[in-house]
Design a protein around this motif. Sequence first.
Motif, PDB file in Angstrom:
ATOM      1  N   VAL A 174       0.844  -1.211   0.000  1.00  0.00           N
ATOM      2  CA  VAL A 174       0.000   0.000   0.000  1.00  0.00           C
ATOM      3  C   VAL A 174       0.871   1.251   0.000  1.00  0.00           C
ATOM      4  CG1 VAL A 174      -1.619   1.335   1.403  1.00  0.00           C
ATOM      5  CG2 VAL A 174      -2.006  -1.100   1.030  1.00  0.00           C
ATOM      6  N   ALA A 175       1.953   1.252   0.753  1.00  0.00           N
ATOM      7  CA  ALA A 175       2.845   2.410   0.791  1.00  0.00           C
ATOM      8  C   ALA A 175       3.478   2.656  -0.572  1.00  0.00           C
ATOM      9  CB  ALA A 175       3.920   2.204   1.853  1.00  0.00           C
ATOM     10  N   VAL A 176       3.922   1.601  -1.242  1.00  0.00           N
ATOM     11  CA  VAL A 176       4.528   1.751  -2.565  1.00  0.00           C
ATOM     12  C   VAL A 176       3.514   2.281  -3.570  1.00  0.00           C
ATOM     13  CG1 VAL A 176       5.478   0.445  -4.517  1.00  0.00           C
ATOM     14  CG2 VAL A 176       6.337   0.050  -2.214  1.00  0.00           C
ATOM     15  N   VAL A 177       2.286   1.775  -3.510  1.00  0.00           N
ATOM     16  CA  VAL A 177       1.244   2.240  -4.437  1.00  0.00           C
ATOM     17  C   VAL A 177       0.937   3.705  -4.191  1.00  0.00           C
ATOM     18  CG1 VAL A 177      -1.210   2.003  -5.001  1.00  0.00           C
ATOM     19  CG2 VAL A 177       0.233  -0.023  -4.836  1.00  0.00           C
ATOM     20  N   LEU A 178       0.821   4.111  -2.940  1.00  0.00           N
ATOM     21  CA  LEU A 178       0.518   5.511  -2.637  1.00  0.00           C
ATOM     22  C   LEU A 178       1.661   6.444  -3.029  1.00  0.00           C
ATOM     23  CD1 LEU A 178      -1.270   5.244   0.826  1.00  0.00           C
ATOM     24  CD2 LEU A 178      -2.291   5.735  -1.401  1.00  0.00           C
ATOM     25  N   ILE A 179       2.883   6.001  -2.822  1.00  0.00           N
ATOM     26  CA  ILE A 179       4.028   6.845  -3.163  1.00  0.00           C
ATOM     27  C   ILE A 179       4.182   6.982  -4.674  1.00  0.00           C
ATOM     28  CG2 ILE A 179       6.565   6.921  -3.100  1.00  0.00           C
ATOM     29  CD1 ILE A 179       6.363   5.752  -0.264  1.00  0.00           C
ATOM     30  N   SER A 180       3.936   5.904  -5.401  1.00  0.00           N
ATOM     31  CA  SER A 180       4.156   5.935  -6.850  1.00  0.00           C
ATOM     32  C   SER A 180       2.934   6.375  -7.642  1.00  0.00           C
ATOM     33  CB  SER A 180       4.613   4.554  -7.334  1.00  0.00           C
ATOM     34  OG  SER A 180       3.576   3.609  -7.126  1.00  0.00           O
TER      35      SER A 180
END
Length: 72
Positions: free
Chosen positions: A33-39
């Motif tokens: 979820v963190a990677v999706v939100l950051i990217s």
Amino acid sequence: ARPARAAAPAGRRRGNRLVLALLALLAIAVAIVAVVLISAPAPTRVMLRNVVYSDVQQASSALKQLVSENTK
């Protein structure tokens, strides 16, 4: 004399493994979820314009300008 105490019962060991597996899955999910939100790309802004004119040349140039502004 009492026999030496055995390791934790099998049920407790399975419970500990289950808890550890669930925590690992939760950590992986949080990382995804963190990677999706950051990217994620920045939100796009849509601008509407009234391009209805009685003059064909004026309408054509307004449409061209609208298209060029929204395809950058």
